[in-house]
Design a protein around this motif. Structure first.
Motif, PDB file in Angstrom:
ATOM      1  N   ALA A  46       0.841  -1.205   0.000  1.00  0.00           N
ATOM      2  CA  ALA A  46       0.000   0.000   0.000  1.00  0.00           C
ATOM      3  C   ALA A  46       0.874   1.252   0.000  1.00  0.00           C
ATOM      4  N   VAL A  47       2.108   1.101   0.444  1.00  0.00           N
ATOM      5  CA  VAL A  47       3.104   2.174   0.336  1.00  0.00           C
ATOM      6  C   VAL A  47       4.323   1.514  -0.304  1.00  0.00           C
ATOM      7  N   LEU A  48       4.807   2.074  -1.394  1.00  0.00           N
ATOM      8  CA  LEU A  48       5.919   1.428  -2.085  1.00  0.00           C
ATOM      9  C   LEU A  48       7.230   1.697  -1.360  1.00  0.00           C
ATOM     10  N   GLY A  49       7.940   0.616  -1.046  1.00  0.00           N
ATOM     11  CA  GLY A  49       9.241   0.774  -0.399  1.00  0.00           C
ATOM     12  C   GLY A  49      10.326   1.089  -1.412  1.00  0.00           C
ATOM     13  N   LEU A  50      10.032   0.802  -2.653  1.00  0.00           N
ATOM     14  CA  LEU A  50      10.977   1.025  -3.742  1.00  0.00           C
ATOM     15  C   LEU A  50      10.956   2.506  -4.098  1.00  0.00           C
ATOM     16  N   LYS A  51      12.118   3.143  -4.197  1.00  0.00           N
ATOM     17  CA  LYS A  51      12.065   4.594  -4.387  1.00  0.00           C
ATOM     18  C   LYS A  51      11.494   4.996  -5.734  1.00  0.00           C
ATOM     19  N   SER A  52      11.602   4.108  -6.722  1.00  0.00           N
ATOM     20  CA  SER A  52      10.881   4.404  -7.960  1.00  0.00           C
ATOM     21  C   SER A  52      10.459   3.108  -8.627  1.00  0.00           C
ATOM     22  N   LEU A  53       9.331   3.167  -9.281  1.00  0.00           N
ATOM     23  CA  LEU A  53       8.844   2.009 -10.008  1.00  0.00           C
ATOM     24  C   LEU A  53       9.306   2.177 -11.461  1.00  0.00           C
ATOM     25  N   SER A  54      10.579   1.928 -11.655  1.00  0.00           N
ATOM     26  CA  SER A  54      11.168   2.151 -12.976  1.00  0.00           C
ATOM     27  C   SER A  54      11.320   0.843 -13.733  1.00  0.00           C
ATOM     28  N   THR A 101      16.423  20.680 -14.430  1.00  0.00           N
ATOM     29  CA  THR A 101      15.607  20.019 -15.451  1.00  0.00           C
ATOM     30  C   THR A 101      16.467  19.480 -16.599  1.00  0.00           C
ATOM     31  N   GLN A 102      17.376  20.336 -17.046  1.00  0.00           N
ATOM     32  CA  GLN A 102      18.201  19.958 -18.198  1.00  0.00           C
ATOM     33  C   GLN A 102      19.073  18.734 -17.943  1.00  0.00           C
ATOM     34  N   MET A 103      19.449  18.540 -16.693  1.00  0.00           N
ATOM     35  CA  MET A 103      20.356  17.424 -16.401  1.00  0.00           C
ATOM     36  C   MET A 103      19.609  16.225 -15.827  1.00  0.00           C
ATOM     37  N   THR A 104      18.874  16.465 -14.746  1.00  0.00           N
ATOM     38  CA  THR A 104      18.178  15.345 -14.099  1.00  0.00           C
ATOM     39  C   THR A 104      17.166  14.719 -15.060  1.00  0.00           C
ATOM     40  N   HIS A 105      16.482  15.553 -15.828  1.00  0.00           N
ATOM     41  CA  HIS A 105      15.383  15.056 -16.664  1.00  0.00           C
ATOM     42  C   HIS A 105      15.744  14.969 -18.141  1.00  0.00           C
ATOM     43  N   ARG A 106      17.034  14.856 -18.400  1.00  0.00           N
ATOM     44  CA  ARG A 106      17.477  14.859 -19.791  1.00  0.00           C
ATOM     45  C   ARG A 106      16.866  13.712 -20.600  1.00  0.00           C
ATOM     46  N   SER A 107      16.674  12.565 -19.960  1.00  0.00           N
ATOM     47  CA  SER A 107      16.121  11.420 -20.711  1.00  0.00           C
ATOM     48  C   SER A 107      14.703  11.723 -21.198  1.00  0.00           C
ATOM     49  N   SER A 147       8.062   9.397 -15.316  1.00  0.00           N
ATOM     50  CA  SER A 147       9.333   9.453 -16.036  1.00  0.00           C
ATOM     51  C   SER A 147      10.166  10.659 -15.610  1.00  0.00           C
ATOM     52  N   PHE A 148       9.556  11.661 -15.014  1.00  0.00           N
ATOM     53  CA  PHE A 148      10.333  12.748 -14.420  1.00  0.00           C
ATOM     54  C   PHE A 148      10.796  12.370 -13.014  1.00  0.00           C
ATOM     55  N   GLU A 149       9.812  12.020 -12.207  1.00  0.00           N
ATOM     56  CA  GLU A 149      10.107  11.902 -10.781  1.00  0.00           C
ATOM     57  C   GLU A 149      11.057  10.749 -10.455  1.00  0.00           C
ATOM     58  N   GLN A 150      11.004   9.683 -11.249  1.00  0.00           N
ATOM     59  CA  GLN A 150      11.942   8.580 -11.043  1.00  0.00           C
ATOM     60  C   GLN A 150      13.363   9.076 -10.943  1.00  0.00           C
ATOM     61  N   ASP A 151      13.681  10.046 -11.804  1.00  0.00           N
ATOM     62  CA  ASP A 151      15.064  10.492 -11.859  1.00  0.00           C
ATOM     63  C   ASP A 151      15.390  11.503 -10.763  1.00  0.00           C
ATOM     64  N   ASP A 152      14.391  12.276 -10.315  1.00  0.00           N
ATOM     65  CA  ASP A 152      14.619  13.131  -9.148  1.00  0.00           C
ATOM     66  C   ASP A 152      15.048  12.285  -7.960  1.00  0.00           C
ATOM     67  N   VAL A 153      14.250  11.251  -7.698  1.00  0.00           N
ATOM     68  CA  VAL A 153      14.511  10.481  -6.480  1.00  0.00           C
ATOM     69  C   VAL A 153      15.714   9.554  -6.631  1.00  0.00           C
ATOM     70  N   ALA A 154      16.214   9.427  -7.857  1.00  0.00           N
ATOM     71  CA  ALA A 154      17.463   8.684  -8.035  1.00  0.00           C
ATOM     72  C   ALA A 154      18.648   9.545  -7.593  1.00  0.00           C
ATOM     73  N   VAL A 155      18.462  10.866  -7.671  1.00  0.00           N
ATOM     74  CA  VAL A 155      19.564  11.794  -7.400  1.00  0.00           C
ATOM     75  C   VAL A 155      19.570  12.283  -5.948  1.00  0.00           C
ATOM     76  N   TRP A 156      18.374  12.587  -5.421  1.00  0.00           N
ATOM     77  CA  TRP A 156      18.290  13.218  -4.096  1.00  0.00           C
ATOM     78  C   TRP A 156      18.970  12.440  -2.965  1.00  0.00           C
ATOM     79  N   PRO A 157      18.850  11.103  -2.912  1.00  0.00           N
ATOM     80  CA  PRO A 157      19.486  10.405  -1.787  1.00  0.00           C
ATOM     81  C   PRO A 157      20.990  10.672  -1.681  1.00  0.00           C
ATOM     82  N   GLY A 158      21.619  11.002  -2.805  1.00  0.00           N
ATOM     83  CA  GLY A 158      23.047  11.303  -2.780  1.00  0.00           C
ATOM     84  C   GLY A 158      23.359  12.505  -1.907  1.00  0.00           C
ATOM     85  N   VAL A 159      22.458  13.498  -1.938  1.00  0.00           N
ATOM     86  CA  VAL A 159      22.665  14.708  -1.140  1.00  0.00           C
ATOM     87  C   VAL A 159      22.603  14.367   0.346  1.00  0.00           C
TER      88      VAL A 159
END
Ligand code: FES
Ligand SMILES: [Fe+2]
Lengths: 185, 452
Positions: free
Chosen positions: A174-182, B217-223, B368-380
């Motif tokens: 109900a809450v995704l533990g995966l940070k993205s569903l890619s 936007t130009q970098m994180t969301h380039r794909s 397709s946008f947000e996937q890449d935001d959250v791929a980057v933020w944990p690094g910070v």
């Protein structure tokens, strides 16, 4: 499965139905091949398994009281895709800048409990229900995130190769533990 | 009400000097004592978004939500009143509601059976005549947030009994905020249940991002730019004239992309825009919406919006939608993102389905946008916790567009409130966010001018 949200989307299989062994095997092999393509990131090959009329969805679910329906949404989805939108996702994954999958998630799909039945009145459209577990290893994390789902598929058989026409993948979370569903499920 | 005495941690005490330089100490994204103070001084004292009235249209409808990490129930009671009740039994604290949504006339605690109406009133306890003969039911109802407001359908709550009124908290930002929700008479409608997912990053990563991090936007969301599901004008590099950043607007900030002289209207099609008219907005607000490609902002602390048009395939036309999100804190190193897709109430069912699909395909766990935001933020968040950063007094750089860094000066003749920059090559909105954050954390007021 009495829930309208499911019933509207797929043929439920809740009795033992024996289809010809060849048809059963064909559907099972189809799902295994699909899992192989996805785990191997052969997205073009995977995409070729889809019927152009594909309706592919993964509804959101909400925790509700037991007497209050399944909590499976009829309006909210993690994925609600057609042929064009899936093609766009697949194209995006080819970009080296698709950071969610660059470096890629190493996935291992386990597909089981495969049941096959005929859609009423359509000898070439099979209802296929299966369980799915996907182990997702990301980056240097030592432990995988595990997604589990039940899938209600419609697979077209008959002349030529089988094709996936419809999929409803119902995630257990109900809450995704995966940070993205890619990934595709 | 007791104010717990928590000192301002040393790691952020001298932060005002950093803010003046456009710098940020990593501790804000990492330290546990900073986080503990945030829960008390930010989340327990700000107007926090709870939900939308269209999520609970009928009496008895409820959803469970959080303020900081505290669990609440948003419910429409039998009188139709919206209540924000602490999900904790007044007897000995068990959770009276253990689901995420539903409809009920009341709650029966699963521990010993104290029973509450959906207004929170206590109506009974088992064996009351034997064991609780003198219990005053009126004293022992579920705790409720002292301040709840329904603002254009948005329900906010504030746990501080002495809170300033919502309108004052919103301040001048109202000018921009209202545009998102009042383009048509019916306002905006939530389409379906929220997405919820966990990301190993501090909650402020999301909140600051929506204040106007246009250069990512130009970098994180380039794909996404590569596959062509966003118009080049909306996604292009920061640009004088089309990019517009408003900061220092009653502590909040917004980022806008506009095409002066044109009327993209956030990519809503004619079948939707024909329902748009100024209504409660003035002509300047309405005209800004009309020439906008997108608008995104954060109402401090953790409520963000993005009003934009996108598609899920280059073969299909763009569709406008509004996404709302809450960056819910779950410790210094993790947040739960909540997101909703909305469309104007007057839009057709087909359009709403399309808007949902496009919203989900871009901003959600699978977006397709947000996937890449959250791929980057944990690094910070990870960098913020390094011993190296601590040993070397590392500061993050938020200087983009500040003072001499900028090729332009703020607009002198801007029609709206706040400090308006005609280029979005800047991080002024993020600086506004962190300044507001510092002020609330330290109960001080800081005078910083971005363009001395
Ligand atoms: S804790 Fe709820 S009735 Fe005892
Ligand atoms: Fe982004």
């Amino acid at each position: 499965m009495t829930d309208a949200a499911i019933a509207a989307h797929a043929v439920p299989i809740s009795t033992i139905q024996l289809v010809e062994i060849g048809v059963q095997r064909l559907c099972e092999e189809f799902l295994k091949l699909e899992a192989e393509y996805l785990d191997d990131r052969r997205f073009a090959d995977w995409f070729a398994l889809l019927d152009p009329a594909i309706d592919y969805e993964a509804p959101v679910r909400t925790v509700r009281e037991n007497w209050d329906g399944s909590g499976i949404s009829a309006t909210a989805f993690y994925l609600k895709e057609d042929y064009d939108s899936i093609e766009t996702r697949v194209k995006r994954l080819r970009s080296r800048y698709a950071w969610s999958e660059s470096p890629a998630t190493r996935t291992r799909r386990l597909v089981s409990n495969i049941r096959v039945a005929r859609h009423d009145g359509n000898p070439t459209l099979m209802a296929v229900r299966s369980n799915l577990a996907v182990f997702c290893h990301r980056g240097d994390a030592a432990h995988p995130q595990i997604l589990t789902a039940e899938r209600f598929d419609a697979v077209r058989i008959g002349t030529g190769e089988p094709r996936l026409v419809k999929r409803t993948a119902i995630l257990d979370a109900a809450v995704l533990g995966l940070k993205s569903l890619s990934i595709f499920i | 009400m007791t104010e717990q005495v928590f000192a301002v941690p040393a790691s952020i005490e001298g932060m005002v000097d950093d803010l003046r330089e456009g710098l940020l100490p990593p501790a804000v994204f990492h330290d546990r004592d900073v986080y503990d103070l945030e829960l008390r001084r930010i989340f327990a004292k700000s107007w926090v978004y709870i939900g939308h009235e269209t999520e609970i249209p009928s009496r008895g409808d409820f959803v469970t939500r959080n303020i900081g990490e505290d669990p609440f129930i948003l419910i429409r009671d039998e009188q139709g009143e919206l209540r924000v009740l602490l999900n904790a039994c007044r007897h000995r604290g068990a959770q009276v509601c253990r689901v995420q949504a539903g409809n009920t006339k009341g709650f029966v605690c699963p521990f010993h059976g104290w029973t509450y109406r959906n207004s929170g009133e206590l109506v009974g306890a088992p064996v009351r005549t034997q064991g609780y003969a003198a219990l005053d039911l009126k004293e022992w109802g579920l705790f409720a947030a002292p301040h709840v407001i329904n603002y254009m359908g948005l329900v906010f709550a504030n746990l501080d009994p002495d809170a300033m009124p919502f309108e004052q908290y919103l301040g001048d930002y109202k000018w921009y905020f209202d545009i998102q929700f009042a383009l048509s008479d019916g306002g905006m409608e939530v389409l379906g249940e929220p997405h919820r997912w966990l990301v190993d990053a501090n909650w402020k990563q999301g909140a600051e991002n929506f204040c106007g991090d246009s250069s990512h936007t130009q970098m994180t969301h380039r794909s996404v730019l590569d596959v062509g599901i966003i118009g080049s004008a909306a996604a292009g590099a920061p640009k004088e004239g089309t990019g517009l950043h408003i900061h220092d607007c009653s502590g909040h900030a917004i980022s806008i992309r506009q095409i002066p002289g044109e009327a993209p209207f956030i990519s809503y099609p004619e079948e939707v825009t024909r329902h748009f008219h100024p209504g409660v907005l003035n002509q300047d607000q309405f005209d800004l919406a009309k020439r906008s490609l997108l608008q995104n902002g954060t109402l401090f602390p953790n409520f963000s919006f993005l009003h934009i048009g996108l598609s899920d395939s280059p073969e299909k036309p763009q569709a406008g939608f509004l996404t709302l999100r809450v960056w819910q804190p779950k410790g210094p190193g993790q947040m739960e993102i909540w997101s909703w897709v909305l469309a104007p109430k007057e839009a057709s069912p087909e359009y709403k389905r399309r808007a949902y699909q496009v919203g989900m395909s871009s901003f959600s766990p699978s977006g397709s946008f947000e996937q890449d935001d959250v791929a980057v933020w944990p690094g910070v968040t990870r960098s913020a916790g390094t011993v190296f950063a601590e040993m070397n007094d590392v500061r993050f750089n938020y200087q983009m567009g500040m003072g001499d860094m900028s090729s332009s000066k703020p607009l002198a003749d801007w029609v709206g409130p706040g400090v308006a920059n005609s280029t979005n090559a800047g991080e002024g909105g993020l600086r506004t966010f962190h300044k507001t954050w510092f002020e609330r954390m330290t109960n001080t007021t800081v005078e910083i001018s971005d363009h001395d």
